[in-house]
Design a protein around this motif. Structure first.
Motif, PDB file in Angstrom:
ATOM      1  N   LEU A   1       0.828  -1.212   0.000  1.00 59.56           N
ATOM      2  CA  LEU A   1       0.000   0.000   0.000  1.00 59.56           C
ATOM      3  C   LEU A   1       0.857   1.254   0.000  1.00 59.56           C
ATOM      4  O   LEU A   1       1.625   1.509   0.931  1.00 59.56           O
ATOM      5  N   GLU A   2       0.712   2.060  -1.041  1.00 56.03           N
ATOM      6  CA  GLU A   2       1.453   3.307  -1.184  1.00 56.03           C
ATOM      7  C   GLU A   2       0.698   4.448  -0.513  1.00 56.03           C
ATOM      8  O   GLU A   2      -0.535   4.524  -0.601  1.00 56.03           O
ATOM      9  N   PRO A   3       1.404   5.363   0.169  1.00 53.62           N
ATOM     10  CA  PRO A   3       0.717   6.532   0.748  1.00 53.62           C
ATOM     11  C   PRO A   3       0.135   7.428  -0.337  1.00 53.62           C
ATOM     12  O   PRO A   3       0.614   7.451  -1.469  1.00 53.62           O
ATOM     13  N   THR A   4      -0.906   8.158   0.037  1.00 53.46           N
ATOM     14  CA  THR A   4      -1.465   9.138  -0.901  1.00 53.46           C
ATOM     15  C   THR A   4      -0.654  10.427  -0.905  1.00 53.46           C
ATOM     16  O   THR A   4      -0.632  11.159  -1.884  1.00 53.46           O
ATOM     17  N   ASN A   5      -0.007  10.723   0.222  1.00 52.51           N
ATOM     18  CA  ASN A   5       0.953  11.816   0.306  1.00 52.51           C
ATOM     19  C   ASN A   5       1.873  11.505   1.487  1.00 52.51           C
ATOM     20  O   ASN A   5       1.679  10.510   2.180  1.00 52.51           O
ATOM     21  N   LEU A   6       2.882  12.335   1.728  1.00 53.69           N
ATOM     22  CA  LEU A   6       3.879  12.043   2.760  1.00 53.69           C
ATOM     23  C   LEU A   6       3.684  12.861   4.035  1.00 53.69           C
ATOM     24  O   LEU A   6       4.541  12.828   4.917  1.00 53.69           O
ATOM     25  N   ASP A   7       2.574  13.570   4.123  1.00 55.20           N
ATOM     26  CA  ASP A   7       2.347  14.438   5.290  1.00 55.20           C
ATOM     27  C   ASP A   7       1.796  13.628   6.456  1.00 55.20           C
ATOM     28  O   ASP A   7       0.579  13.550   6.668  1.00 55.20           O
ATOM     29  N   ILE A   8       2.689  13.059   7.241  1.00 57.63           N
ATOM     30  CA  ILE A   8       2.291  12.210   8.364  1.00 57.63           C
ATOM     31  C   ILE A   8       1.687  13.017   9.503  1.00 57.63           C
ATOM     32  O   ILE A   8       1.045  12.461  10.393  1.00 57.63           O
ATOM     33  N   ARG A   9       1.832  14.317   9.461  1.00 54.35           N
ATOM     34  CA  ARG A   9       1.213  15.167  10.488  1.00 54.35           C
ATOM     35  C   ARG A   9      -0.294  15.277  10.297  1.00 54.35           C
ATOM     36  O   ARG A   9      -1.042  15.401  11.267  1.00 54.35           O
ATOM     37  N   HIS A  10      -0.734  15.258   9.031  1.00 51.54           N
ATOM     38  CA  HIS A  10      -2.142  15.508   8.742  1.00 51.54           C
ATOM     39  C   HIS A  10      -2.850  14.352   8.056  1.00 51.54           C
ATOM     40  O   HIS A  10      -4.040  14.457   7.757  1.00 51.54           O
ATOM     41  N   THR A  11      -2.136  13.262   7.793  1.00 47.33           N
ATOM     42  CA  THR A  11      -2.714  12.132   7.075  1.00 47.33           C
ATOM     43  C   THR A  11      -2.566  10.863   7.897  1.00 47.33           C
ATOM     44  O   THR A  11      -1.475  10.557   8.365  1.00 47.33           O
ATOM     45  N   SER A  12      -3.665  10.143   8.078  1.00 50.73           N
ATOM     46  CA  SER A  12      -3.618   8.907   8.844  1.00 50.73           C
ATOM     47  C   SER A  12      -3.348   7.731   7.925  1.00 50.73           C
ATOM     48  O   SER A  12      -3.395   7.853   6.702  1.00 50.73           O
ATOM     49  N   GLY A  13      -3.057   6.591   8.525  1.00 47.97           N
ATOM     50  CA  GLY A  13      -2.889   5.372   7.745  1.00 47.97           C
ATOM     51  C   GLY A  13      -1.556   4.707   7.973  1.00 47.97           C
ATOM     52  O   GLY A  13      -0.522   5.366   8.145  1.00 47.97           O
ATOM     53  N   ALA A  14      -1.588   3.377   7.962  1.00 44.75           N
ATOM     54  CA  ALA A  14      -0.391   2.590   8.216  1.00 44.75           C
ATOM     55  C   ALA A  14       0.656   2.758   7.119  1.00 44.75           C
ATOM     56  O   ALA A  14       1.849   2.577   7.368  1.00 44.75           O
ATOM     57  N   ALA A  15       0.229   3.100   5.893  1.00 45.80           N
ATOM     58  CA  ALA A  15       1.189   3.223   4.794  1.00 45.80           C
ATOM     59  C   ALA A  15       2.240   4.280   5.081  1.00 45.80           C
ATOM     60  O   ALA A  15       3.399   4.145   4.661  1.00 45.80           O
ATOM     61  N   LEU A  16       1.864   5.334   5.794  1.00 40.26           N
ATOM     62  CA  LEU A  16       2.817   6.377   6.154  1.00 40.26           C
ATOM     63  C   LEU A  16       3.695   5.953   7.322  1.00 40.26           C
ATOM     64  O   LEU A  16       4.921   6.082   7.274  1.00 40.26           O
ATOM     65  N   GLU A  17       3.066   5.463   8.389  1.00 39.00           N
ATOM     66  CA  GLU A  17       3.843   5.045   9.551  1.00 39.00           C
ATOM     67  C   GLU A  17       4.835   3.954   9.188  1.00 39.00           C
ATOM     68  O   GLU A  17       5.964   3.918   9.688  1.00 39.00           O
ATOM     69  N   GLN A  18       4.426   3.053   8.317  1.00 42.44           N
ATOM     70  CA  GLN A  18       5.237   1.902   7.962  1.00 42.44           C
ATOM     71  C   GLN A  18       6.634   2.310   7.501  1.00 42.44           C
ATOM     72  O   GLN A  18       7.627   1.684   7.865  1.00 42.44           O
ATOM     73  N   VAL A  19       6.729   3.362   6.710  1.00 46.91           N
ATOM     74  CA  VAL A  19       8.029   3.728   6.137  1.00 46.91           C
ATOM     75  C   VAL A  19       8.655   4.974   6.758  1.00 46.91           C
ATOM     76  O   VAL A  19       9.884   5.103   6.784  1.00 46.91           O
ATOM     77  N   LEU A  20       7.835   5.900   7.285  1.00 49.71           N
ATOM     78  CA  LEU A  20       8.382   7.178   7.736  1.00 49.71           C
ATOM     79  C   LEU A  20       8.813   7.186   9.202  1.00 49.71           C
ATOM     80  O   LEU A  20       9.829   7.800   9.550  1.00 49.71           O
ATOM     81  N   VAL A  21       8.043   6.510  10.071  1.00 43.61           N
ATOM     82  CA  VAL A  21       8.387   6.527  11.494  1.00 43.61           C
ATOM     83  C   VAL A  21       9.648   5.694  11.721  1.00 43.61           C
ATOM     84  O   VAL A  21       9.787   4.594  11.174  1.00 43.61           O
ATOM     85  N   ASP A  22      10.570   6.221  12.501  1.00 44.38           N
ATOM     86  CA  ASP A  22      11.871   5.632  12.834  1.00 44.38           C
ATOM     87  C   ASP A  22      12.896   5.842  11.725  1.00 44.38           C
ATOM     88  O   ASP A  22      14.083   5.997  12.015  1.00 44.38           O
ATOM     89  N   ASN A  23      12.472   5.828  10.466  1.00 51.21           N
ATOM     90  CA  ASN A  23      13.417   5.985   9.373  1.00 51.21           C
ATOM     91  C   ASN A  23      13.655   7.454   9.008  1.00 51.21           C
ATOM     92  O   ASN A  23      14.798   7.897   8.881  1.00 51.21           O
ATOM     93  N   ILE A  24      12.578   8.207   8.840  1.00 50.04           N
ATOM     94  CA  ILE A  24      12.669   9.631   8.491  1.00 50.04           C
ATOM     95  C   ILE A  24      12.407  10.506   9.709  1.00 50.04           C
ATOM     96  O   ILE A  24      13.169  11.434  10.003  1.00 50.04           O
ATOM     97  N   TYR A  25      11.335  10.199  10.422  1.00 48.81           N
ATOM     98  CA  TYR A  25      10.940  10.993  11.579  1.00 48.81           C
ATOM     99  C   TYR A  25      11.104  10.187  12.866  1.00 48.81           C
ATOM    100  O   TYR A  25      10.947   8.961  12.875  1.00 48.81           O
ATOM    101  N   GLU A  26      11.380  10.902  13.947  1.00 48.46           N
ATOM    102  CA  GLU A  26      11.523  10.274  15.252  1.00 48.46           C
ATOM    103  C   GLU A  26      10.768  11.080  16.293  1.00 48.46           C
ATOM    104  O   GLU A  26      10.525  12.283  16.124  1.00 48.46           O
TER     105      GLU A  26
END
Length: 508
Positions: A54-79
């Motif tokens: 599942l690909e994210p619809t956008n990369l704004d993890i602050r305003h967009t919910s969904g596992a597709a964002l957390e899966q790749v961005l948390v720990d790797n890009i953002y902490e």
């Protein structure tokens, strides 16, 4: 659990093959041949290609919910100040330590030194305060509801942050491991939909929409630097195409392997297959306010009509689950006695409710495949329920089901841990409103003792299952395949996040 030892052993030894168009799993009984091993050293210039669904619809993890964002961005890009292990334990990340006052009202965090954002700016307590003030005051930001009890966020000095609560919150530390706890640069103008400025071990190199997202190692990372030079997340929504991509060498790691296809990877002898634990709740959602599902008898009948053990075998991985809390989360209880497989009782309840014949529609995201829907169609037909399956793209599911509550039945994997609060929220898309459950949940969060809190959650979860607010078809397992040169790839809970900092790959 509720599968026999023989079933479990066969499933763990080798996942079976689902015959074309059939619902009965033909299990393999022999152990797969071990994948070849390599003694090569980790390659600091390696590129790792990971196949995701599942690909994210956008990369704004602050305003967009969904596992597709957390899966790749948390720990790797953002902490955040805190992070989460694969088994859902809390550990320090941007905070080197923390302290909680005896009354549970004040949290004090000491920050790690020398943390920088990817633009080179030093991270200080001012960035943490600004990030968390935004979460607290902006209802459009992810985590806002989890910060409602926060009364003050202050920075006594550049390396210390204090957060004060109006009342104890058993889940507050855990909530800080989610999107609401991530730290962003104060006053940053980065367009988070397409770019980033985090503090993690990787930076965003490019996003080719509809295809892939590429990360580069951040060589100025404050902690232990990543071994991989580059990571490519290749989005392959079709499970068969994903297996083919692994077999032809397009990807080094394939996540969310379809259990019915895993034998193809095993038979090649080129892959190691791991079976990971998750908090994934394969949820058959009922619209609790929409007739005829507003009738408890109808909801119970649907649950009784499902042969959960056979469904797990058809899916090919996971365990039965009869309540809203999985084993990895506090408050789990085996609730199987509430809904034994009983088609006769299901038909009786439907007759009492005036629905000996019933037509229902199941709305399901298209990438989930056909197995679950086929089992439900078959089981429901035996009790007089005709099920029409409406397959939609995930954005449409988010709009119609999640946002507008325009559905009768739905199916989706709820992968987030500790998300029982969904059943204590009458505005959630389940439309389930039980004041007693809401009160028990509130009490569980006010309770300082973790075991007492879990006991309250257990009581609330039992009520939710007794109300038949939904059906939990199974607790998912995650099957991952990787080539032998890859080491350290996470095994558990990777549907909610994949921490790649410790992953290595040998030279070809």
């Amino acid at each position: 659990m509720h599968l026999t030892t023989a079933r479990r052993s066969a499933r763990l030894a080798a996942i079976g093959i689902l015959a074309a168009g059939a619902l009965v799993l033909s299990a393999c009984t022999g152990a797969p041949e071990p994948a070849p091993t390599t003694s090569g050293k980790p390659d600091p210039d390696a590129t790792l290609t990971v196949g995701l669904v599942l690909e994210p619809t956008n990369l704004d993890i602050r305003h967009t919910s969904g596992a597709a964002l957390e899966q790749v961005l948390v720990d790797n890009i953002y902490e955040g100040l805190l992070a989460r292990t694969q088994d859902n334990k809390i550990e320090e990340r941007l905070a080197s330590s923390y302290n909680v006052s005896p009354d549970g009202l004040v949290y004090t965090f000491t920050l790690n030194p020398d943390v920088t954002f990817h633009d080179g700016a030093a991270m200080t307590s001012a960035d943490v305060v600004a990030s968390y003030e935004t979460v607290k005051t902006d209802a459009s930001v992810q985590g806002n509801a989890q910060f409602t009890g926060v009364t003050a966020i202050t920075a006594p000095d550049a390396a210390t942050v204090e957060i004060a609560l109006a009342q104890p919150d058993q889940n507050f530390l855990f909530n800080l491991t989610g999107p609401g706890g991530l730290v962003f640069k104060k006053g940053d103008a980065t367009d988070l939909k397409t770019a980033e400025n985090g503090t993690g071990p990787f930076t965003l190199k490019r996003w080719t929409k509809g295809s892939s997202i590429t990360f580069d190692r951040y060589d100025e990372y404050w902690g232990e630097k990543a071994t991989l030079s580059e990571v490519v997340f290749q989005y392959i929504p079709d499970f068969t195409a994903g297996v083919n991509a692994a077999l032809d060498g397009t990807v080094d790691v394939l996540t969310a392997v379809d259990p019915n296809l895993v034998s193809q990877l095993e038979d090649s002898g080129e892959f190691k297959i791991t079976n990971g634990r998750t908090t994934d709740k394969a949820t058959l959602a009922f619209n609790n306010t929409k007739a005829p599902l507003d009738d408890k008898r109808v909801r119970e009948a649907l649950r009784l009509a499902i042969d959960h053990e056979a469904l797990v075998e058809a899916v090919g991985a996971g365990e039965t689950l009869y309540g809203p809390i999985p084993e990895l989360d506090p408050g789990y209880e085996d609730l199987s006695e509430l809904v034994p497989f009983d088609p006769d009782k299901a038909k009786k309840l439907l007759k009492e409710a005036g629905h000996e014949k019933l037509d229902l529609t199941l709305t399901i995201p298209s990438f989930y495949g056909t197995t679950v829907a086929q089992v439900l169609i078959s089981d429901f037909a035996k009790v007089g329920v005709s099920l029409e399956v409406n397959r939609v793209e995930f954005p449409a599911w988010l709009e119609d089901v999640y946002t507008n509550h325009d559905y009768e039945l739905s199916f989706v994997l709820h992968v987030e841990p500790r998300d029982f609060s969904n059943f204590a929220n009458p505005d959630y898309y389940f439309d389930y409103d039980n004041p007693k459950v809401q009160k028990l949940y509130e009490q569980s969060q006010l309770e300082l003792d973790p075991q007492k809190s879990a006991d309250l959650l257990k009581k609330a979860a039992r009520i939710v299952s007794e109300d038949h607010a939904a059906d939990w078809l199974y607790n998912g397992a995650t099957l991952t395949a990787h080539v032998p040169g890859v080491s350290g790839f996470p095994q558990d809970s990777i549907n909610s996040r994949i921490n790649l900092a410790g992953v290595t790959k040998t030279a070809d």
